[in-house]
Design a protein around this motif. Structure first.
Motif: not given
Length: 217
Positions: A14-16, A24, A10-12, A28, A7, A18-19
């Motif tokens: 996604k955050k990167l 888009q 994935r979240q890290g 997940e 998790t 999305e910059t």
């Protein structure tokens, strides 16, 4: 779409990603079966796929997705650099293979390359394949109905086989990235080779790459 059983990863990621406004994240998943199901539902343009996932692993999920939805491009992002993984993944239909230790900028470059229809291998992976072929590991003959390459196309092919990205080839040859992409497309058409592993093998058999002692790119 991002497929990884961790998790935090994935979240890290996604955050990167999305910059970058052109990217888009639409979905997940955390295991192979879920990845296939969500891919069928969401029809993403590209999937960033981990290999080691519960249930169906990334290799099996890639094969299943490419069988059902061949238009979806898949970029493998994994910690595994072993040759057995590299060849199996390239044979499964994935368009790219990148190591998890790569910087985010290289991941974004790989995403764009795969989205354009190119095959992408990180320099470390390209070097590993070259070492295997030159070192006597896997030496399958290249059988293609090929047309002669121009001097420039041969130069571009050599740099591809040595692990350069399109952007770095463009810088080295003082050309635009678009011109390099055009050369790459012409090379694949002329040689009737449509994946990175095949191009590397062809360049090695022609003696156009330095082999296992090539400099790290």
């Amino acid at each position: 779409m991002i497929a990884d059983d961790h998790t935090i990863v994935r979240q890290g990621m996604k955050k990167l990603l999305e910059t970058y406004p052109e990217l888009q994240i639409v979905g997940e998943s955390q295991d192979g079966e879920e990845t296939v199901e969500i891919a069928v539902q969401l029809l993403p343009d590209l999937i960033i796929m981990d290999i080691s996932m519960p249930g169906l692993n990334g290799l099996e999920a890639t094969r299943e997705i490419k069988k059902r939805l061949p238009e979806i491009k898949i970029l493998i992002l994994t910690m595994h650099a072993e040759k057995e993984y590299i060849f199996k993944i390239l044979q499964s239909g994935a368009s790219g293979y990148l190591l998890k230790g790569s910087p985010i900028e290289e991941l974004v470059s790989a995403i764009h390359a795969v989205d354009r229809g190119e095959s992408y291998l990180s320099p470390a992976v390209s070097k590993s394949i070259i070492e295997d072929y030159v070192g006597g590991g896997v030496r399958r003959p290249v059988t293609t109905r090929s047309q002669p390459l121009t001097t420039r196309e041969r130069e571009v092919l050599q740099l591809i086989a040595e692990g350069y990205t399109s952007k770095r080839i463009a810088t080295r040859l003082s050309l635009s990235a678009k011109t390099i992409e055009t050369h790459r497309s012409h090379i694949m058409q002329k040689l009737n080779i449509h994946n990175a592993a095949g191009l590397i093998r062809y360049a090695i058999q022609k003696g156009w790459v330095e082999g296992p002692h090539a400099q790290e790119r």
